[in-house]
Design an enzyme around this catalytic site. Structure first.
Site, mmCIF file in Angstrom:
data_model
loop_
_atom_site.group_PDB
_atom_site.id
_atom_site.type_symbol
_atom_site.label_atom_id
_atom_site.label_comp_id
_atom_site.label_asym_id
_atom_site.label_seq_id
_atom_site.Cartn_x
_atom_site.Cartn_y
_atom_site.Cartn_z
ATOM 1 C CG LEU A 37 -4.805 -50.966 5.060
ATOM 2 C CD1 LEU A 37 -4.207 -52.256 5.618
ATOM 3 C CD2 LEU A 37 -3.994 -49.754 5.534
ATOM 4 C CE1 TYR A 39 -11.020 -58.062 -0.621
ATOM 5 C CE2 TYR A 39 -12.946 -56.798 -1.266
ATOM 6 C CZ TYR A 39 -12.308 -58.008 -1.116
ATOM 7 O OH TYR A 39 -12.967 -59.153 -1.448
ATOM 8 C CG ASP A 40 -6.274 -56.797 2.431
ATOM 9 O OD1 ASP A 40 -5.083 -56.517 2.251
ATOM 10 O OD2 ASP A 40 -6.965 -57.440 1.602
ATOM 11 C CE LYS A 122 -47.613 -42.996 -14.819
ATOM 12 N NZ LYS A 122 -46.937 -44.073 -15.551
ATOM 13 C CB CYS A 419 -64.780 -77.947 -18.048
ATOM 14 S SG CYS A 419 -65.487 -76.532 -17.167
#
Length: 682
Positions: A37, A39-40, A122, A419
């Site tokens: 109910l 959920y609906d 940590k 290059c």
């Protein structure tokens, strides 16, 4: 009206998240927390709001939620924005910095009395943000860039130590729980043994194994990995009587069902903290999980607020990492590598050594200054350690063991290895730099991969291998070429069929629409990450202003120093880059989605010289954009409430600042009112 629509859209998106969560619990885990109910009713409410107020964004999600019910259809990593940013921590591996940290805090706070500190481990894992509404786990996300992370809710549901529902008293309406997901060392060894037997790729350490396990598309795989979780604090919180002690806050969180490791210390004595650090360091190998230090935080939240934050980390916390064991070896060679941004990085190669069970044979030397500082020669004996138990570094050169006849100088390149362009020396970095940009083949591949990456243009289907093959066939030489690729071109690449090629072309077309900050980030300019890109985009507002910027105008941006300004201006001045940028500008739809400060025409006399403080969640406009406007008209932005403050600008859930402002009779301006006063059109 606009304000109401934004609220409704946010409500619809929230309800869809609820439905996805409960669908997953029902269909995949067989452990629903709602009755049929309930959920609906949730389903009907969402459907009704979608019909009345839905837009294109919500309709896309509705197809997933309403038409594809079932756990297997929910396994995707969407973005998830944190209500409060997940910052990193300032860290050091020098024990004496504990004393410096304490004295600096006292100086900022202008106090002589001892400060109470909270110290814990940590954990070497994956930081996670868990969002709970009314005690129910709604979503879970990774840290990501600090503001937005990956939604890993489905996989987080598979970790037993993370409660799906909170129990106990004083449970907040909304809270972001923060902690660390990790894998035990014993489970890590078993996982790698299985991978070895099955000829699968081995994980390098438990942290990587945990991260990989949490990002699985199939949650059942995550479930088999036996991941663990420890909490270390929380972010955004609403509907909860927050106490002033970080330690007490953790006790509340522990009582709600979260695991908190018992190796903690609450002390105002620096010597006690030093002893705690040494004890943990000596006994860390007895733990069944990896840690790489301790974290020290100012315990009182009121003092944390006074100390404030830096850009990426709080002032009130520091991580003290463990120093590593040094191992001696001999340097055999030094090679040079070209990075995506053109920086040439020297790498030392030495006889393989084992530190903490890991075989190491090379370490980065970063730049020329480091090499000159330690006076390194090829053939020298050196001591090597693992910083943070992870990154190999050379500690020092053993000059006394140097044999003059068997050593020789490191020869730095004068031309780019790729290059042949003459290298430039960046004096402020001590680094060599290739200025060729997209023309340099070695840079170009990495730049193009970066250009299409998730945080940049996010072109799905264009990975490293495909881009390499496209470059090899001459189909792509610079970013502009991506936008002229056709399915027939892509089909020339082995492994790409007509269906995949059409998908890639569609994704390329979709990537043309991009925000200015992501476009700037995608260019891969030296020193320009997401945070810097955001600052630049917020300042210039549109692509034309950015492209016409120069060193002088860039230096005026808060948080952009001389080095970053120089790097950007050099990139923009390059003729080859100019041609590419102008073509991209004409091809792409680059927008900023922020207020253009140049088009604001208001009477700003009331702002001039006045002090403003901001508080709460801003729904209609980004808080930072309001701050930019106020600063433009010579207003002053302050982080905390004092008697001198003139205005408090508030959004949703403004908290304690509103209470203090009322006590001081400070004028309150709500978000909608501020937008009206500044004459901003949303």
């Amino acid at each position: 009206m606009v304000y109401l629509m934004n609220l409704m859209i946010n409500e619809i998106l929230y309800l869809y998240q609820q439905l996805k969560f409960h669908n997953y619990l029902y269909y995949t885990l067989d452990s629903p927390v709602l009755t049929d109910l309930q959920y609906d009713n949730l389903y009907k409410k969402t459907l009704e709001l979608e019909r009345q107020y839905g837009n294109d964004e919500t309709k896309k999600i509705s197809k997933i939620v309403f038409n594809k019910i079932g756990g297997e259809n929910l396994n995707f990593f969407s973005k998830c924005k944190h209500n409060i940013p997940m910052l990193s921590l300032n860290s050091t591996d020098k024990i004496e910095d504990i004393i410096y940290f304490d004295s600096k805090n006292k100086k900022i706070l202008n106090i002589q009395t001892d400060i109470m500190y909270f110290c814990d481990l940590k954990f070497d894992g994956l930081a996670i943000n868990l969002l709970y509404r009314e005690g129910i786990l709604i979503s879970a996300s990774t840290r990501g860039d600090g503001r937005t992370g990956e939604n890993v809710t489905n996989n987080i549901l598979m970790i037993p130590s993370i409660p799906k529902k909170l129990f106990g008293d004083n449970i907040p309406k909304i809270i972001e729980i923060r902690g660390e997901v990790f894998m035990k060392k014993s489970d890590f060894l078993l996982l790698n043994q299985k991978h070895f037997i099955n000829n699968k790729k081995l994980f390098s350490n438990p942290r990587n194994a945990a991260a990989g396990s949490l990002r699985q598309l199939d949650p059942l795989i995550t479930q088999k990995r036996n991941l663990m979780f420890f909490v270390y604090g929380y972010g955004f919180c609403s509907g909860f009587n927050q106490c002033n002690s970080h330690y007490q806050r953790l006790m509340y969180i522990k009582n709600w069902g979260f695991p908190l490791h018992n190796k903690i210390l609450l002390s105002s004595n620096v010597n006690n903290i030093l002893r705690f650090y040494k004890k943990i360091y000596l006994n860390r190998h007895d733990l069944d999980f990896d840690i790489d230090g301790i974290v020290i935080k100012v315990n009182l939240v009121s003092l944390q607020e006074k100390l404030g934050f830096l850009e990426k980390a709080p002032r009130w916390a520091i991580a003290i990492k463990f120093f590593s064991v040094d191992v001696e070896t001999q340097v055999l060679n030094v090679t040079f590598h070209i990075g995506r941004t053109g920086i040439i990085t020297p790498v030392a190669h030495f006889f393989p050594i084992v530190i903490s069970g890991v075989t190491i044979s090379k370490a980065t030397l970063h730049n020329m200054n480091i090499i000159n500082k330690i006076n390194l020669k090829i053939g020298d004996y050196v001591t090597v350690y693992r910083a943070g138990d992870v990154i190999p570094k050379i500690r020092k050169v053993l000059v006394k063991k140097r044999k003059i006849k068997k050593i020789h100088e490191i020869i730095f390149p004068t031309q780019c290895m790729s290059c042949n362009t003459n290298l430039v020396q960046l004096s402020y970095l001590g680094s060599l730099f290739c200025p060729s940009g997209f023309i340099c083949a070695a840079q170009n591949l990495k730049r193009l991969i970066h250009f299409t990456s998730k945080q940049a243009l996010n072109i799905n289907g264009l990975g490293k291998n495909i881009i390499e093959k496209l470059m090899h066939k001459g189909l792509v030489t610079n970013p502009v070429d991506f936008f002229f690729l056709k399915p027939s071109c892509l089909c020339q690449i082995p492994g790409i069929n007509i269906i995949l090629s059409k998908k890639i072309v569609f994704n390329i077309e979709k990537s043309k629409t991009i925000t200015l900050e992501k476009f700037i980030y995608s260019l891969g300019i030296l020193y320009v990450g997401l945070s810097i890109s955001r600052r630049i985009a917020d300042h210039f507002c549109c692509i034309n202003y950015f492209l016409s910027s120069n060193y002088s105008s860039l230096c005026k941006i808060k948080g952009i120093g001389k080095n970053i300004s120089h790097s950007i201006s050099v990139f923009l001045k390059n003729n080859d880059n100019k041609k590419i940028l102008l073509k991209l500008k004409n091809i792409m739809k680059i927008s900023s989605k922020i207020v253009d400060l140049r088009n604001v025409d208001i009477n700003y006399q009331w702002i001039q010289g006045k002090i403003f403080v901001f508080s709460g969640l801003f729904l209609l406009i980004k808080r930072n954009h309001l701050k930019l406007l106020i600063e433009k008209f010579n207003g002053i932005i302050q982080l905390h409430i004092t008697k001198n403050v003139n205005f408090l600008v508030i959004g949703k859930n403004s908290g304690k600042k509103l209470e203090i402002s009322n006590r001081f009779k400070i004028k309150i301006i709500r978000e909608e009112e501020m937008i009206h006063l500044l004459n901003i059109k949303i």
